[in-house]
Design an enzyme around this catalytic site. Structure first.
Site, mmCIF file in Angstrom:
data_model
loop_
_atom_site.group_PDB
_atom_site.id
_atom_site.type_symbol
_atom_site.label_atom_id
_atom_site.label_comp_id
_atom_site.label_asym_id
_atom_site.label_seq_id
_atom_site.Cartn_x
_atom_site.Cartn_y
_atom_site.Cartn_z
ATOM 1 N NE ARG A 66 35.430 41.260 45.854
ATOM 2 C CZ ARG A 66 35.259 42.354 45.107
ATOM 3 N NH1 ARG A 66 36.078 43.383 45.193
ATOM 4 N NH2 ARG A 66 34.242 42.430 44.265
ATOM 5 C CG HIS A 110 35.070 42.582 39.222
ATOM 6 N ND1 HIS A 110 35.490 42.703 40.536
ATOM 7 C CD2 HIS A 110 35.182 43.813 38.701
ATOM 8 C CE1 HIS A 110 35.841 43.968 40.776
ATOM 9 N NE2 HIS A 110 35.666 44.658 39.678
ATOM 10 C CD GLU A 155 32.075 48.753 42.429
ATOM 11 O OE1 GLU A 155 32.146 49.225 41.281
ATOM 12 O OE2 GLU A 155 32.816 49.139 43.345
ATOM 13 C CG ASN A 277 33.536 47.189 46.229
ATOM 14 O OD1 ASN A 277 33.823 46.380 47.111
ATOM 15 N ND2 ASN A 277 33.538 46.881 44.947
ATOM 16 C CE1 TYR A 279 38.357 52.222 45.349
ATOM 17 C CE2 TYR A 279 36.172 51.317 44.966
ATOM 18 C CZ TYR A 279 37.539 51.154 45.000
ATOM 19 O OH TYR A 279 38.094 49.938 44.701
ATOM 20 C CD GLU A 338 36.543 46.765 44.339
ATOM 21 O OE1 GLU A 338 36.594 47.950 43.958
ATOM 22 O OE2 GLU A 338 36.126 45.830 43.627
HETATM 23 C C1 FCB Z 1 35.563 49.694 41.494
HETATM 24 C C2 FCB Z 1 35.730 48.402 40.717
HETATM 25 C C3 FCB Z 1 37.149 47.929 40.628
HETATM 26 C C4 FCB Z 1 38.134 49.060 40.426
HETATM 27 C C5 FCB Z 1 37.895 50.163 41.431
HETATM 28 C C6 FCB Z 1 38.852 51.309 41.331
HETATM 29 O O1 FCB Z 1 34.397 50.329 41.112
HETATM 30 O O2 FCB Z 1 34.954 47.394 41.311
HETATM 31 O O3 FCB Z 1 37.218 46.976 39.613
HETATM 32 O O4 FCB Z 1 38.072 49.511 39.137
HETATM 33 O O5 FCB Z 1 36.586 50.641 41.303
#
Ligand code: FCB
Length: 421
Positions: A66, A110, A155, A277, A279, A338
């Site tokens: 990607r 992006h 995002e 995505n 985290y 992600e």
């Molecule tokens: C996300 C972004 C990516 C990167 C990660 C750590 O929010 O999409 O570009 O910065 O965080």
């Protein structure tokens, strides 16, 4: 299984191939905006080293890549006929991936908006949505014969919040709630682009939303209201219109001035998949300042990444099963587009191995619980330009020495390589 990157974070070569300036060039060159004044001028020099980077992917053994297309390479001033030299770069990249048996999954936006479009209002302007769809068509005209899976936006919530509400990312505007039109115009651009891509033979189109499971810091009513608001802005504002064709009710009034007849039907053009995505989860409390809507609280008792982000693999399982429970059959198949963590500048990154292992396990459990997850992409292949944090946050399976551009696979690379075998 794949890896993810983004154009401005890795390509460098910002004045080569006829590329026009993007909002990130302007922002990163404005004193005080990024840590140490870092810019993406060179980044990982991927524009020149792409073949070596694709070889790394072959060595890793992933089946998909990607990446994102830099709009200012395709339309240096944001509009008009596509710039062939810009398209040539992605054309070669796609051929290089095909030659290595790796599926190409481009993201069309992006965050590196052509500066010329920002000068005309950026995503505050409805016009940018129309320009985005036109640009999507140009890219698909060139590589759509070999690319069938596409991501429109990355995002949109982060771009709206950090870019237009708080000013911590490009274009650096501090409009707070007045940034809301940016949500609608991005989503409209997404819906219009889906149609352009489909007309050119795309078989799998998705949007990538940053999603976070939200909990209130206590069971007090004020904390619960604050958590609901946060969830509304971060998750529902972007998932609901694309999945069920409406905005969260509490935002209807704020969005009304920019919504035109038919917009929501365009935005809800059926998707083949949802990109997510993930985290970390988010803990929310009632605001301590009267002009705020919520406070974000640290999550105690869990490890944190070099960035300070809490590591909660269960959050990914809860997020996926929660989406399934909320949207039922309206939830299309899901890709984790992600997931990853930053570590210190080390080669022995056991921390990343544990992070990835834990999150893959969470995905496995979500699949067992009935969520249709079709893919998982590690952020990121390489250490890269981490936006306002410059080069200080290292997210790569591969270490990059930014002085020499030497790439060195980390322990996590070997670990994933073995797992993929
Ligand atoms: C996300 C972004 C990516 C990167 C990660 C750590 O929010 O999409 O570009 O910065 O965080």
């Amino acid at each position: 299984m794949g890896v993810s990157t983004a154009s401005y974070q890795i390509e460098g070569a910002v004045t080569e191939g006829g590329r026009g300036p993007s909002i990130w060039d302007t922002f990163s060159h404005t004193p005080g905006k990024t840590l140490n004044g870092d810019t993406g001028d060179v980044a990982c020099d991927h524009y020149h080293r792409w073949a070596e980077d694709l070889d790394l992917m072959t060595g890793l053994g992933v089946g998909a890549y990607r990446f994102s297309v830099a709009w200012p390479r395709i339309q240096p001033d944001g509009t008009g006929q596509p710039h062939q030299q810009g398209l040539d770069f992605y054309d070669r990249l796609v051929d290089g991936l095909a030659a290595r048996g790796i599926a190409a999954i481009p993201t069309l936006f992006h965050w590196d908006l052509p500066q010329a479009l920002e000068d005309r209002g950026g995503w505050l302007s409805r016009e940018t949505a129309l320009r985005f769809a036109e640009y999507a068509g140009h890219v698909a005209d060139r590589i759509g014969d070999r690319v069938t899976r596409w991501i429109t936006l990355n995002e949109p919530v982060v771009h709206m919040a950090q870019g237009y509400a708080w000013g911590t990312h490009a274009p650096g505007r501090t409009l707070n709630l007045e940034a809301l039109p940016v949500a609608h115009h991005q989503l409209l651009g997404h819906g219009l682009a889906v149609r352009q891509l489909r007309e050119r033979g795309a078989t799998e189109v998705m949007i990538t939303n940053n999603c976070t499971p939200v909990s209130p810091a206590s069971d007090s009513e004020v904390d619960q209201v604050a958590a609901m608001l946060y969830d509304g802005f971060h998750n529902r504002l972007f998932n609901e219109p694309v999945l069920i064709g409406k905005y969260p009710e509490f935002l209807d009034e704020g969005l009304a001035p920019v919504i035109q007849d038919g917009d929501l039907a365009i935005i809800a053009t059926p998707l083949d998949a949802l990109g997510i995505n993930y985290y970390n989860p988010t803990l929310v409390a009632a605001p301590s300042e009267p002009d705020q809507m919520f406070d974000l609280r640290p999550i105690e008792g869990v490890p944190t990444t070099a960035f300070g982000w809490p590591v909660v693999p269960e959050g990914l399982h809860g997020l996926l099963t929660g989406l399934r429970a909320t949207y039922g059959t309206k939830l299309p198949p899901v890709y984790i587009t992600e997931n990853g963590c930053s570590t210190g500048d080390v080669l022995d990154d056991q921390f990343r191995i544990d992070y990835l292992d834990g999150h893959l396990e969470a995905v496995r459990r979500a699949v067992q619980d009935g969520v249709d997850v079709r893919g998982y992409f590690v952020w990121s292949l390489l250490d890269n330009f981490e936006w306002a944090e410059g080069y200080s946050q290292r997210f790569g399976l591969v270490r990059v020495d930014f002085q020499t551009q030497t790439r060195t696979p980390r322990a996590s690379f070997r670990w994933l390589q073995d797992a993929l075998k």
